[in-house]
Design an enzyme around this catalytic site. Structure first.
Site, PDB file in Angstrom:
ATOM      1  N   ASP A  18       0.872  -1.261  -0.068  1.00  0.00           N
ATOM      2  CA  ASP A  18       0.087   0.010   0.084  1.00  0.00           C
ATOM      3  C   ASP A  18       0.816   1.230   0.081  1.00  0.00           C
ATOM      4  O   ASP A  18       1.672   1.315   0.819  1.00  0.00           O
ATOM      5  CB  ASP A  18      -0.816  -0.021   1.278  1.00  0.00           C
ATOM      6  CG  ASP A  18      -2.058  -1.135   1.374  1.00  0.00           C
ATOM      7  OD1 ASP A  18      -2.145  -1.778   0.299  1.00  0.00           O
ATOM      8  OD2 ASP A  18      -2.690  -1.113   2.327  1.00  0.00           O
TER       9      ASP A  18
ATOM     10  N   GLY B  49      -6.560  -9.968   1.540  1.00  0.00           N
ATOM     11  CA  GLY B  49      -6.107 -11.255   2.137  1.00  0.00           C
ATOM     12  C   GLY B  49      -5.064 -11.053   3.042  1.00  0.00           C
ATOM     13  O   GLY B  49      -5.271 -11.630   4.573  1.00  0.00           O
TER      14      GLY B  49
ATOM     15  N   GLU C  57     -10.045 -10.333  -3.750  1.00  0.00           N
ATOM     16  CA  GLU C  57      -9.063  -9.800  -4.540  1.00  0.00           C
ATOM     17  C   GLU C  57      -8.265 -10.566  -5.438  1.00  0.00           C
ATOM     18  O   GLU C  57      -7.128 -10.075  -6.054  1.00  0.00           O
ATOM     19  CB  GLU C  57      -7.945  -8.898  -3.645  1.00  0.00           C
ATOM     20  CG  GLU C  57      -8.242  -7.290  -3.868  1.00  0.00           C
ATOM     21  CD  GLU C  57      -7.743  -6.397  -2.684  1.00  0.00           C
ATOM     22  OE1 GLU C  57      -8.079  -5.470  -2.562  1.00  0.00           O
ATOM     23  OE2 GLU C  57      -6.641  -6.998  -1.976  1.00  0.00           O
TER      24      GLU C  57
ATOM     25  N   ASP D 251      -7.392   6.332  10.824  1.00  0.00           N
ATOM     26  CA  ASP D 251      -7.311   5.868   9.386  1.00  0.00           C
ATOM     27  C   ASP D 251      -8.001   4.310   9.371  1.00  0.00           C
ATOM     28  O   ASP D 251      -8.024   3.545   9.967  1.00  0.00           O
ATOM     29  CB  ASP D 251      -5.618   5.399   9.245  1.00  0.00           C
ATOM     30  CG  ASP D 251      -5.512   4.835   7.818  1.00  0.00           C
ATOM     31  OD1 ASP D 251      -6.381   4.361   7.105  1.00  0.00           O
ATOM     32  OD2 ASP D 251      -4.321   4.778   7.533  1.00  0.00           O
TER      33      ASP D 251
ATOM     34  N   ASP E 296     -10.950  -5.698   7.384  1.00  0.00           N
ATOM     35  CA  ASP E 296     -10.142  -6.792   7.508  1.00  0.00           C
ATOM     36  C   ASP E 296      -9.780  -7.195   8.978  1.00  0.00           C
ATOM     37  O   ASP E 296      -9.658  -8.449   8.893  1.00  0.00           O
ATOM     38  CB  ASP E 296      -8.568  -6.638   6.691  1.00  0.00           C
ATOM     39  CG  ASP E 296      -9.008  -6.076   5.060  1.00  0.00           C
ATOM     40  OD1 ASP E 296     -10.142  -6.680   4.540  1.00  0.00           O
ATOM     41  OD2 ASP E 296      -8.235  -5.117   4.717  1.00  0.00           O
TER      42      ASP E 296
END
Ligand code: RIB
Length: 314
Positions: free
Chosen positions: A13, A41, A140, A250, A256
């Site tokens: 990221d 994941g 994904e 954030d 997740d």
């Protein structure tokens, strides 16, 4: 301890923090840039690992510079890369993320090597794993490894959890018999056509999703918490659980965090209400910190918040 298998994506990221999102065609000044481990994941696998699970991550990265970021992160985390393949041709998945002052985010993902995760890889990993406790997936990657993971969970008689993110229309065969489907409100609306805003609309959506063959439905609702509708004692139980009060910095990876911790709780055999509370604490802690994988809390932190917020002691 039973194993939790996570089949899914690994990304690097690149996140910029900005007071506000730019509008199309506008340039704004951001405050900082962060490069870290992500991918739905892998974030779920790391959340599961830190919340106490014995995790096997099945995925695929490239052999590029980004792959080094992944390898270093897994090694520092003490997580095995045995089932993380390395493609000689595809690049490691990446995500470009903007996070604004309120903590909300926007994400663009380049899937890269994540597209190469295969059913064969899932089966090869499964052949080496005994004592499986649960299998967790997202969208994904392609559908093939997700369907293979579902079949594996059914063969082992363990819960199969599918977090349908990022949303894609799913084959009917994947939804039918899925033990737990965990959309957020937007994904639930895309799947069943019900705009989810509160308990009543979440319940309506859950009923429609169950009509597709899903056994248990869990809809994450951001600040409103989570709505769960599950089968128990020959009937359907439901609950709208408000989250612990925290200040969001954030929100990247909050879903997740929830999925990873919820799966660990199921693998540990916790009753659903306790599993929901455990996962809710994990997600709330994650939004108080920057980053995706980096924001996942340790089990000890989850247990402290669980006791403070819900009075539950594990
Ligand atoms: O859910 C958050 C994740 O979505 C990020 O880490 C990014 O990699 C994308 O997969």
């Amino acid at each position: 301890m039973k194993k939790v298998m996570v089949v899914g994506s690994l990304n690097v990221d690149m996140t910029v923090y900005t007071p506000r999102f730019p509008v199309a065609g506008e340039t704004v000044f951001g405050t900082s840039l962060r490069i870290g481990m992500g991918g739905k994941g892998s974030n779920q696998a790391i959340a599961a690992h830190r919340s106490g699970g014995d995790v096997c991550m099945v995925g695929c990265i490239g052999t590029d510079a980004m792959a080094d970021v992944v390898r270093r992160h897994y090694d520092a985390e003490g997580m095995s890369r045995e089932f993380v393949a390395e493609s000689a041709t595809a690049e490691t998945g990446t995500a470009l993320i903007e996070v604004e002052g309120s903590g909300q985010n926007r994400i663009v993902v380049i899937t890269g090597a994540n597209d190469e995760v295969s059913a064969v890889q899932v089966e090869a990993a499964a052949a080496k794993i005994e004592n499986m406790g649960a299998v967790l997936t997202q969208l994904e990657t392609g559908f093939e490894p997700v369907i293979a993971a579902k079949e594996l969970a059914a063969a082992r008689g363990v819960p199969f959890i599918l977090n349908p993110a990022p949303y894609k229309d799913m084959p009917a065969e994947l939804l039918a018999g899925t033990d737990w489907l965990t959309p957020n409100e937007t994904e639930a609306a895309r799947l069943c056509g019900v705009t989810v805003t509160d308990r009543a609309t979440a319940a309506e959506a859950a009923e429609k999703i169950r009509a597709l063959g899903v056994k248990n439905v869990l809809i994450t609702l951001g600040k409103q918490g989570v709505y769960a509708s599950w089968l128990q004692d020959g009937g359907v139980k439901e609950e709208l659980l408000p989250p612990p009060a925290v200040k969001a910095v954030d929100t990247t990876g909050a879903g997740d965090a929830f999925n990873g911790a919820f799966t660990v709780a199921l693998a540990e055999g916790l009753p659903v209400p306790q599993a929901l509370r455990f996962a809710s604490c994990c997600a709330s802690l994650s939004v108080t910190r920057a980053g995706a994988a980096d924001s996942m809390p340790a089990r000890s932190e989850i247990l402290t918040l669980l006791k403070e917020t819900y009075g539950v002691e594990l």
